[in-house]
Scaffold this motif. Structure first.
Motif, mmCIF file in Angstrom:
data_model
loop_
_atom_site.group_PDB
_atom_site.id
_atom_site.type_symbol
_atom_site.label_atom_id
_atom_site.label_comp_id
_atom_site.label_asym_id
_atom_site.label_seq_id
_atom_site.Cartn_x
_atom_site.Cartn_y
_atom_site.Cartn_z
ATOM 1 N N SER A 256 0.852 -1.187 0.000
ATOM 2 C CA SER A 256 0.000 0.000 0.000
ATOM 3 C C SER A 256 0.889 1.239 0.000
ATOM 4 O O SER A 256 2.064 1.170 0.366
ATOM 5 C CB SER A 256 -0.958 0.006 1.190
ATOM 6 N N TYR A 257 0.310 2.370 -0.412
ATOM 7 C CA TYR A 257 1.106 3.575 -0.639
ATOM 8 C C TYR A 257 0.493 4.765 0.072
ATOM 9 O O TYR A 257 -0.721 4.985 0.041
ATOM 10 C CB TYR A 257 1.177 3.864 -2.148
ATOM 11 N N VAL A 258 1.351 5.542 0.733
ATOM 12 C CA VAL A 258 0.950 6.791 1.382
ATOM 13 C C VAL A 258 1.665 7.914 0.652
ATOM 14 O O VAL A 258 2.900 7.970 0.633
ATOM 15 C CB VAL A 258 1.347 6.801 2.880
ATOM 16 N N SER A 259 0.906 8.816 0.018
ATOM 17 C CA SER A 259 1.539 9.875 -0.756
ATOM 18 C C SER A 259 1.585 11.179 0.037
ATOM 19 O O SER A 259 0.732 11.444 0.885
ATOM 20 C CB SER A 259 0.788 10.096 -2.074
ATOM 21 N N GLY A 260 2.604 11.972 -0.259
ATOM 22 C CA GLY A 260 2.747 13.269 0.394
ATOM 23 C C GLY A 260 4.087 13.880 0.059
ATOM 24 O O GLY A 260 4.963 13.214 -0.499
ATOM 25 N N VAL A 261 4.265 15.157 0.388
ATOM 26 C CA VAL A 261 5.563 15.784 0.200
ATOM 27 C C VAL A 261 6.507 15.283 1.286
ATOM 28 O O VAL A 261 6.071 14.797 2.341
ATOM 29 C CB VAL A 261 5.461 17.320 0.224
ATOM 30 N N SER A 262 7.797 15.404 1.043
ATOM 31 C CA SER A 262 8.795 14.806 1.935
ATOM 32 C C SER A 262 8.693 15.316 3.367
ATOM 33 O O SER A 262 8.829 14.548 4.322
ATOM 34 C CB SER A 262 10.196 15.062 1.377
ATOM 35 N N THR A 263 8.460 16.623 3.536
ATOM 36 C CA THR A 263 8.369 17.178 4.891
ATOM 37 C C THR A 263 7.201 16.565 5.653
ATOM 38 O O THR A 263 7.310 16.281 6.848
ATOM 39 C CB THR A 263 8.219 18.708 4.847
ATOM 40 N N ASP A 264 6.074 16.362 4.966
ATOM 41 C CA ASP A 264 4.906 15.769 5.624
ATOM 42 C C ASP A 264 5.159 14.315 6.003
ATOM 43 O O ASP A 264 4.699 13.850 7.056
ATOM 44 C CB ASP A 264 3.682 15.849 4.708
ATOM 45 N N ILE A 265 5.875 13.589 5.146
ATOM 46 C CA ILE A 265 6.175 12.185 5.444
ATOM 47 C C ILE A 265 7.071 12.078 6.671
ATOM 48 O O ILE A 265 6.856 11.248 7.554
ATOM 49 C CB ILE A 265 6.809 11.501 4.220
ATOM 50 N N VAL A 266 8.090 12.951 6.741
ATOM 51 C CA VAL A 266 8.957 12.956 7.925
ATOM 52 C C VAL A 266 8.143 13.268 9.178
ATOM 53 O O VAL A 266 8.334 12.654 10.238
ATOM 54 C CB VAL A 266 10.119 13.962 7.758
ATOM 55 N N ALA A 267 7.203 14.205 9.065
ATOM 56 C CA ALA A 267 6.354 14.559 10.212
ATOM 57 C C ALA A 267 5.508 13.365 10.645
ATOM 58 O O ALA A 267 5.346 13.107 11.848
ATOM 59 C CB ALA A 267 5.462 15.744 9.858
ATOM 60 N N LYS A 268 4.979 12.599 9.684
ATOM 61 C CA LYS A 268 4.172 11.421 10.012
ATOM 62 C C LYS A 268 5.006 10.356 10.708
ATOM 63 O O LYS A 268 4.585 9.769 11.708
ATOM 64 C CB LYS A 268 3.549 10.836 8.737
#
Length: 365
Positions: free
Chosen positions: A76-88
């Motif tokens: 499965s895939y979670v999309s987002g900009v890099s800063t948001d992914i690091v925050a998650k």
């Protein structure tokens, strides 16, 4: 006869016991995706990365090809900009919901400093040995899977029609001719941050001395109605012809040509950084062995070729590409400026504050 029956019964029970033990061992070894062969890699693997064309390639082609080799892995895939992914990933520390993050180098380094990634063992990810030494990641906290140079793109048609200059220097972004013709992202975006750092280089500074970059950015702010918040907004501004120039990557510039916008990409005379996309294993990931298999798969010739031919990323390993693709992605690598991502990570918050206080209020003035 009785003795024979007993011997036969004992033999049968022994065989059943051996089979049960083997099954138990197999189930135990494959529970987290481990095992001695590809078919034993299993689990539900969650990958996080950029959206848009990157997400489409992942879901439509890379995932399918990976499942041909590892059919027992649910992806499965979670999309987002890099800063948001690091925050998650930061918010999920201790109970991660993501196994692998494929994000830009600057944000990956910020995550490394927070202790978000597991160190990768090249012995467990064999294709790591093929990655160019210049693309190595600090402490093997991740591995570069592709990259693209950052520079200036301009709309060939608009520049000709309006008699605008073809950019040769980062400082050209601050020419008066840019007024009403330029779009840039704000400092929170990698594109805006990288452009400001290169403006600093063009004026005798660097990521360690950003004064010159901020001075030029203040001038540029007056040329625009607003700073774009995302690459999607940059793309829209270019497509609807409200801007002729921007600062972003070669890969995105080429993609726009496929979408009907004739952009020319330039690496200015002062040079340019590259934007690496880095695959990292999240610390405490639920399926580490399947995650390692996936990271290794991203470095195969097959996937590297997909990155080049579909998304126009330069490959992290030496791959024989179609001649037209290889020519399209060729650039002068002697002009690459290698950023110190540690310095960038340490100063990003301060730069954001400075941008919001000193630059953003000058928009349109």
């Amino acid at each position: 006869m009785k003795a024979r029956r007993w011997a036969s019964l004992i033999l049968t029970l022994t065989l059943i016991g051996s089979l049960l033990a083997a099954c138990g061992s197999s189930n135990s070894s494959s529970k987290d995706g481990s095992g001695s062969n590809g078919s034993s890699v299993e689990g539900e693997l969650v990958i996080a990365g950029n959206g848009a064309t990157v997400e489409t390639l992942m879901k439509d082609e890379i995932f399918k090809k990976f499942n041909e080799k590892y059919p027992d892995v649910k992806l499965s895939y979670v999309s987002g900009v890099s800063t948001d992914i690091v925050a998650k990933v930061t918010a999920q520390q201790g109970s991660p919901q993501i196994d692998v993050a494929v994000i830009e180098g600057g944000e990956q380094e910020a995550g490394r400093e927070k202790g978000l990634w597991e160190a990768l063992d090249p012995g467990q990810i064999p294709n790591m040995s093929k990655v160019d030494e210049q693309l190595k990641i600090n402490e093997n906290s991740g591995v570069t899977v592709n990259y693209t140079p950052m520079g200036i793109s301009y709309n060939v048609k608009l520049v000709k029609e309006k008699g605008l200059p073809v950019p040769e220097s980062w400082n050209d972004l601050a020419l008066s001719a840019m007024k009403g013709n330029i779009t840039l992202t704000e400092m929170s975006s990698n594109f805006g941050r990288s452009a400001t750092i290169m403006l600093a280089y063009a004026n005798g500074g660097s990521e360690k001395d950003m004064a010159g970059g901020f001075d030029k950015l203040k001038t540029i702010a007056g040329y625009m109605p607003t700073f774009a918040k995302t690459a999607a907004q940059l793309q829209q501004n270019l497509q609807n012809n409200t801007a002729a120039y921007t600062a972003w990557t070669m890969a995105r510039s080429i993609v726009q040509k496929d979408q009907g916008v004739d952009l020319q990409f330039v690496i200015p005379k002062e040079g340019a950084n590259i934007v690496p996309n880095v695959a990292s294993l999240i610390k405490g990931a639920k399926h580490p062995n399947a995650a390692k298999a996936f990271i290794d798969f991203l470095l195969t010739d097959e996937v590297q070729t997909l990155y080049a031919t579909k998304l126009y990323y330069n490959t992290a390993v030496d791959v024989k590409l179609p001649e037209d693709t290889a020519k399209l992605l060729d650039f002068d690598k002697s002009k690459i400026v290698k950023f110190d991502y540690g310095v960038i990570s340490d100063n990003t918050k301060q730069w954001l504050d400075q941008f919001n206080k000193e630059v953003a209020p000058l928009v349109g003035k």
